[in-house]
Motif scaffolding. Structure first.
Motif, mmCIF file in Angstrom:
data_model
loop_
_atom_site.group_PDB
_atom_site.id
_atom_site.type_symbol
_atom_site.label_atom_id
_atom_site.label_comp_id
_atom_site.label_asym_id
_atom_site.label_seq_id
_atom_site.Cartn_x
_atom_site.Cartn_y
_atom_site.Cartn_z
ATOM 1 N N ILE A 103 -8.297 25.635 -6.290
ATOM 2 C CA ILE A 103 -6.946 26.176 -6.477
ATOM 3 C C ILE A 103 -6.985 27.330 -7.482
ATOM 4 N N ALA A 104 -7.676 27.095 -8.573
ATOM 5 C CA ALA A 104 -7.729 28.107 -9.633
ATOM 6 C C ALA A 104 -8.397 29.382 -9.139
ATOM 7 N N SER A 107 -5.840 31.571 -7.603
ATOM 8 C CA SER A 107 -4.642 31.954 -8.344
ATOM 9 C C SER A 107 -4.780 33.398 -8.829
ATOM 10 N N PRO A 108 -3.637 34.080 -8.970
ATOM 11 C CA PRO A 108 -3.642 35.529 -9.158
ATOM 12 C C PRO A 108 -4.386 36.036 -10.393
ATOM 13 N N GLY A 109 -4.399 35.267 -11.466
ATOM 14 C CA GLY A 109 -5.024 35.780 -12.676
ATOM 15 C C GLY A 109 -6.546 35.668 -12.728
ATOM 16 N N LEU A 153 -2.430 35.819 -24.220
ATOM 17 C CA LEU A 153 -3.057 34.505 -24.094
ATOM 18 C C LEU A 153 -3.278 33.838 -25.434
ATOM 19 N N TRP A 156 -0.349 31.874 -26.323
ATOM 20 C CA TRP A 156 -0.203 30.737 -25.430
ATOM 21 C C TRP A 156 -1.181 29.615 -25.803
ATOM 22 N N ASP B 49 -0.872 23.583 -11.974
ATOM 23 C CA ASP B 49 -1.022 23.985 -10.572
ATOM 24 C C ASP B 49 -1.676 22.893 -9.732
ATOM 25 N N ASN B 55 0.147 28.330 -12.473
ATOM 26 C CA ASN B 55 -0.315 28.589 -13.828
ATOM 27 C C ASN B 55 -1.252 29.791 -13.783
ATOM 28 N N PRO B 56 -0.794 30.936 -14.288
ATOM 29 C CA PRO B 56 -1.584 32.157 -14.164
ATOM 30 C C PRO B 56 -2.919 32.059 -14.898
ATOM 31 N N MET B 57 -3.009 31.121 -15.814
ATOM 32 C CA MET B 57 -4.225 31.042 -16.598
ATOM 33 C C MET B 57 -5.106 29.870 -16.201
ATOM 34 N N SER B 58 -4.877 29.359 -15.012
ATOM 35 C CA SER B 58 -5.616 28.164 -14.625
ATOM 36 C C SER B 58 -7.128 28.390 -14.667
#
Ligand SMILES: Nc1ncnc2c1ncn2[C@@H]1O[C@H](COP(=O)(O)OP(=O)(O)OP(=O)(O)O)[C@@H](O)[C@H]1O
Ligand SMILES: [Mg+2]
Lengths: 311, 97
Positions: A103-104, A107-109, A153, A156, B49, B55-58
Motif C-alpha cells: 500500500i505504501a 501512496s503519492p508521497g 515532516l 509531524w 492507510d 497517509n502521505p508519509m506511510s
C-alpha cells in the motif's frame, strides 16, 4: 563556491544544461564535484552525452554523475525492512506487513520520500569522496515539495514522538508499584526510530537553510510564465529559509540573428528588464540561445564559461 | 536485533498483563486504558492507510513495522471492531462509577 548548489526553475528552461555546465567548471577548478539529478525524468545523460544511472559514474577528472532512481531506492528500503521482519515469528504478521508495504509503495508521497532519503545520504557524505554537489532538479513544484519536506515532516514526527511518550508515561504511572515492569518500560525502539528520523529531517533542514553551504539558483527564460513561476518559487524558498542565489536567464537570443529572431529579441529585452528589477537581490546571468541543443562537453563548456557570476 | 525483539516481547507481555488487569486497582485500570487509547490513536496516525485512511508519509512509517508488528494485529482488531471499542468504553465508565 558553496558545497551544495541547486539549479531549479520551470520545465524546459535549462536547469539540466546549467547544472551540468556548472559542475564541469567546478571540476575544472579542481573541486571534486558530484552532479546529481533529482528529476524522475532524468536528462543528465543527454546533457553529458554519456549514460549515467543510479550508480556514480566518472565523467571527467574530478567530476562524477548520478541520476537518482526513486524506485530502486524504495526497493532497497523495503527490502531491508522485510529482512528485519524475517526475525519475527508469526506468518500472519509478516503477511500483514507485506500488504502494508505494498500500500505504501503506491501512496503519492513515496517516490519523493525515496528521492529525499538518497538526497540526504548524498549530502551527508559530501566531504568524503567529493567536496561539492550540484543538483539538477525537477521542475519547480516537485522540487519545492522535496526541499520543504524536512520542515513539514519534522513537525509531524515530533507530534508522533510526543504521543508515544505520553502513552508510555501513563503506562509508567500504572506500573508504579512494580519496579521490574517500570524497568522494562525504559527502552522504546519506536521512539528511538522516530527520533532518528526526526534528527535526519532536522539535519537536512539545517543544511538546506544554511547560506554558508547551500545556494539555490533559478534558471528562467525571458518570458512571462517563467518569470511568474520563479517569483512564486522565490517566495516559497524564502518562507522556508532556503537561500536563493542568482538568476540564470537562459536562451537569450543574440543580436543580429536575423529579422524574425530580432523581433523576438525585442520582446525578450522587455522581460530581461523585468527580471533585473524583480530579482535585484542577487546576480543575474544571461546565457545566449545556442544554435544547437546543449549536448556534450563542448557545448557545456561554452555555457560554463559564461556562468561565472553564479558558479 | 535480538535485543530489540526481546524488549518488544517484554513490552507486549506488559500490555497483555495490563489488559488482564490482574494486578491493577481500578484507578490504574483507567490510566492504563488512557495509555492504550493514546497508543491506538498514534497507531492510527502511523498506519492509517492500513484501514483506508490515506497517509502521505506511510513510506517513512514502514521502518516502524518491524518494531511494532506485535502491536499491529491487536490494534487492527480493536480499531476495526467498533462494537468492541464501544463496549470497552462502556466498561470503562462502569468501572469509574
Ligand atoms: N542556451 C541554450 N541554447 C540552445 N538550446 C538550449 C539552451 N539551453 C538549453 N537548451 C536545450 O533546451 C532543452 C531543455 O534544456 P534542459 O534540459 O537543460 O532544461 P531543463 O530545465 O533541465 O528541462 P526539464 O524541465 O525538462 O528538466 C534541451 O534540449 C537543451 O539542449
Ligand atoms: Mg532537466
Amino acid at each position: 563556491m558553496k558545497r551544495f548548489t541547486f539549479f531549479g526553475g520551470k520545465g524546459g528552461t535549462g536547469k539540466t544544461s546549467c547544472a551540468a555546465s556548472c559542475s564541469l567548471s567546478m571540476a575544472a577548478r579542481g573541486v571534486r564535484t558530484l552532479v546529481v539529478s533529482t528529476d524522475p525524468a532524468h536528462s543528465l545523460s543527454d546533457a553529458f552525452n554519456t549514460p549515467i544511472g543510479n550508480r556514480m559514474v566518472l565523467l571527467e577528472r574530478n567530476l562524477w554523475g548520478l541520476e537518482i532512481d526513486a524506485e530502486a531506492e524504495a526497493k532497497k528500503y523495503t527490502d531491508s525492512i522485510m529482512e528485519k521482519m524475517l526475525h519475527l515469528v508469526s506468518a500472519t504478521i509478516v503477511d500483514e506487513i507485506r500488504r502494508q508495504i505494498e500500500i505504501a509503495y503506491m501512496s503519492p508521497g513515496s517516490e519523493e520520500a525515496a528521492v529525499f532519503d538518497k538526497f540526504i545520504e548524498l549530502m551527508e557524505s559530501a566531504g568524503k569522496d567529493y567536496d561539492a554537489i550540484v543538483f539538477d532538479t525537477a521542475p519547480t513544484g516537485h522540487t519545492l515539495r522535496l526541499l520543504t519536506l524536512p520542515g513539514i515532516l519534522g513537525v509531524w514526527i515530533e507530534h508522533l514522538i510526543e504521543k508515544r511518550q505520553k502513552a508510555r508515561k501513563l503506562m509508567e504511572v500504572a506500573a508504579r508499584y512494580d519496579r521490574e515492569l517500570a524497568e522494562q518500560l525504559k527502552e522504546d525502539p519506536v521512539i528511538e526510530a522516530l527520533s532518528a528520523r526526526r534528527d535526519k529531517f532536522e539535519l537536512a533542514r539545517k543544511i538546506l537553510t544554511d547560506s554558508e553551504t547551500t545556494v539555490f539558483h533559478f534558471v528562467l527564460n525571458p518570458e512571462k510564465l517563467s518569470i511568474l513561476e520563479t517569483d512564486r518559487a522565490v517566495g516559497m524558498l524564502g518562507k522556508y529559509g532556503i537561500p536563493v542565489g542568482g538568476m540564470v536567464v537562459n536562451k537569450v537570443i543574440p543580436k543580429g540573428a536575423g529579422p524574425f529572431l530580432d523581433k523576438k529579441r525585442l520582446s525578450q529585452e522587455k522581460y530581461l528588464c523585468e527580471i533585473r528589477e524583480r530579482f535585484a537581490s542577487g546576480p543575474v546571468v544571461e546565457l545566449p540561445m545556442l544554435e544547437d541543443d546543449v549536448q556534450g562537453m563542448e557545448q557545456l563548456r561554452i555555457i560554463s564559461g559564461l556562468m561565472g557570476a553564479v558558479c | 536485533m535480538e535485543k530489540i525483539k526481546n524488549t518488544l516481547k517484554k513490552w507486549w507481555r506488559l500490555f497483555a498483563l495490563f489488559h488482564q488487569g490482574a494486578f491493577l486497582d481500578r484507578r490504574m485500570a483507567v490510566v492504563r486504558k488512557e495509555a492504550f487509547d493514546i497508543n491506538d490513536n498514534l497507531m492510527l496516525l502511523l498506519f492509517g492507510d492500513f484501514i483506508g485512511i490515506p497517509n502521505p508519509m506511510s513510506y517513512y512509517m514502514l521502518e516502524l513495522l518491524p518494531l511494532m508488528a506485535d502491536e499491529l494485529v491487536p490494534w487492527e482488531r480493536r480499531i476495526q471492531n467498533r462494537k468492541f471499542i464501544l463496549a470497552e468504553k462502556a466498561a470503562q465508565y462502569d468501572f469509574d462509577t
